[in-house]
Design a protein around this motif. Structure first.
Motif, short mmCIF file in Angstrom:
data_model
loop_
_atom_site.label_atom_id
_atom_site.label_comp_id
_atom_site.label_asym_id
_atom_site.label_seq_id
_atom_site.Cartn_x
_atom_site.Cartn_y
_atom_site.Cartn_z
N ILE A 72 37.45 43.24 54.26
CA ILE A 72 37.66 42.53 52.99
C ILE A 72 36.56 42.89 52.00
N ARG A 73 35.33 42.97 52.50
CA ARG A 73 34.22 43.37 51.62
C ARG A 73 34.46 44.76 51.05
N LEU A 74 34.91 45.67 51.91
CA LEU A 74 35.18 47.03 51.46
C LEU A 74 36.26 47.04 50.38
N ALA A 75 37.33 46.27 50.59
CA ALA A 75 38.41 46.20 49.60
C ALA A 75 37.91 45.63 48.28
N ALA A 76 37.05 44.61 48.35
CA ALA A 76 36.54 43.99 47.13
C ALA A 76 35.53 44.89 46.40
N GLU A 77 34.79 45.70 47.15
CA GLU A 77 33.76 46.55 46.54
C GLU A 77 34.31 47.89 46.06
N GLU A 78 35.34 48.41 46.75
CA GLU A 78 35.80 49.77 46.43
C GLU A 78 37.30 49.91 46.30
N GLY A 79 38.03 48.87 46.67
CA GLY A 79 39.47 48.99 46.80
C GLY A 79 40.22 48.94 45.48
N PRO A 80 41.52 49.14 45.57
CA PRO A 80 42.39 49.07 44.39
C PRO A 80 42.67 47.62 44.02
N PRO A 81 43.38 47.38 42.90
CA PRO A 81 43.77 46.02 42.54
C PRO A 81 44.63 45.39 43.64
N PRO A 82 44.64 44.08 43.79
CA PRO A 82 43.99 43.13 42.88
C PRO A 82 42.55 42.78 43.25
N LEU A 83 42.08 43.17 44.47
CA LEU A 83 40.72 42.80 44.89
C LEU A 83 39.66 43.68 44.28
N GLY A 84 39.96 44.94 44.08
CA GLY A 84 38.97 45.93 43.67
C GLY A 84 38.34 45.66 42.32
N PRO A 85 37.20 46.28 42.08
CA PRO A 85 36.41 46.00 40.87
C PRO A 85 37.05 46.44 39.56
N VAL A 86 38.07 47.31 39.59
CA VAL A 86 38.68 47.76 38.33
C VAL A 86 39.77 46.82 37.84
N THR A 87 40.05 45.77 38.57
CA THR A 87 41.10 44.81 38.22
C THR A 87 40.65 43.92 37.06
N SER A 88 41.61 43.49 36.24
CA SER A 88 41.33 42.50 35.20
C SER A 88 40.76 41.25 35.86
N PRO A 89 39.70 40.65 35.28
CA PRO A 89 39.08 39.48 35.92
C PRO A 89 40.05 38.30 36.08
N LEU A 90 41.02 38.16 35.19
CA LEU A 90 41.97 37.06 35.31
C LEU A 90 42.93 37.26 36.48
N GLU A 91 43.04 38.48 36.96
CA GLU A 91 43.81 38.77 38.18
C GLU A 91 42.89 38.82 39.40
N ARG A 92 41.69 39.33 39.20
CA ARG A 92 40.79 39.53 40.33
C ARG A 92 40.25 38.21 40.88
N VAL A 93 39.88 37.28 40.01
CA VAL A 93 39.32 36.01 40.48
C VAL A 93 40.29 35.30 41.42
N PRO A 94 41.57 35.09 41.04
CA PRO A 94 42.50 34.45 41.99
C PRO A 94 42.68 35.27 43.27
N ALA A 95 42.65 36.60 43.17
CA ALA A 95 42.80 37.44 44.36
C ALA A 95 41.60 37.28 45.29
N LEU A 96 40.39 37.20 44.73
CA LEU A 96 39.19 37.01 45.56
C LEU A 96 39.22 35.65 46.25
N VAL A 97 39.57 34.61 45.50
CA VAL A 97 39.62 33.26 46.08
C VAL A 97 40.68 33.20 47.17
N ASP A 98 41.82 33.83 46.93
CA ASP A 98 42.89 33.87 47.93
C ASP A 98 42.42 34.63 49.18
N ALA A 99 41.68 35.71 48.98
CA ALA A 99 41.17 36.49 50.13
C ALA A 99 40.22 35.65 50.98
#
Length: 197
Positions: A72-99
């Motif tokens: 999960i850390r790898l996906a959040a640090e380097e992965g594609p959307p919705p967890l990855g760092p290039v995702t829009s923050p309004l999509e990434r925040v819910p994805a991180l909390v869900d993860a």
């Protein structure tokens, strides 16, 4: 001086211990019921091997938790959307909390064991600091959000292992119900972006 590689039997023992602990925590009624002696027996090693390799029960739980969290850390640090760092923050925040929530549901007893090890504050643990800083960094990119540090703590509080255990274990809330409630809560938090006076 070059770093010494661990002996093959030490590596094998470590893997056996982590696999045994993983199985025992997944099957237990209560994380407190899993002892170092139980883990040593299940892994086919002596208790001294456990203490040599992990220091104590807390060290073993930390090592197992880190191993389970690594993908999960790898996906959040380097992965594609919705967890990855290039995702829009309004999509990434819910994805991180869900993860975080899905991880806690899938590893309920391990997470309970880690958060209940006593001594140090759970908020000072390396895994918590990583979740908090990752979530805070995403929240800081949302215009109008009043306090990204506190908001990250508040969102993570909704995923504490004791709360997850209470809702899933005692109240029999399903995984999908939990996810839906947390998604709706996160959306409300993100919609209320007006700074307080």
């Amino acid at each position: 001086m070059p770093e010494r590689k661990p002996r093959a039997d030490a590596t094998r023992n470590r893997e056996a211990v982590l696999a045994a602990a993983d199985t025992l925590f997944a099957r237990c009624e209560s994380p407190e019921a899993v002892t170092m002696a139980d883990i040593a027996t299940a892994a086919g090693v002596g208790k001294a091997t456990l203490f040599r390799g992990f220091g104590d029960r807390t060290g073993l739980i930390h090592a197992l938790y880190a191993l389970r969290l690594a993908p999960i850390r790898l996906a959040a640090e380097e992965g594609p959307p919705p967890l990855g760092p290039v995702t829009s923050p309004l999509e990434r925040v819910p994805a991180l909390v869900d993860a975080v929530l899905c991880f806690k549901i899938d590893n309920r007893h391990l997470a309970l064991a880690l958060e209940g090890t006593g001594g140090d504050s759970p908020y000072a643990a390396e895994h918590y600091e990583w979740w908090h800083s990752t979530l805070q960094a995403a929240l800081e990119q949302i215009p109008g959000l009043a306090d990204s540090g506190f908001t990250a703590h508040a969102l993570l509080a909704a995923t504490r292992a004791d709360l997850v255990e209470h809702l899933v274990g005692q109240q029999r809330m399903t995984r999908e119900q939990m996810r839906a409630h947390l998604t709706a809560f996160t959306a409300r938090v993100l919609e209320a972006r007006v700074p307080l006076d």
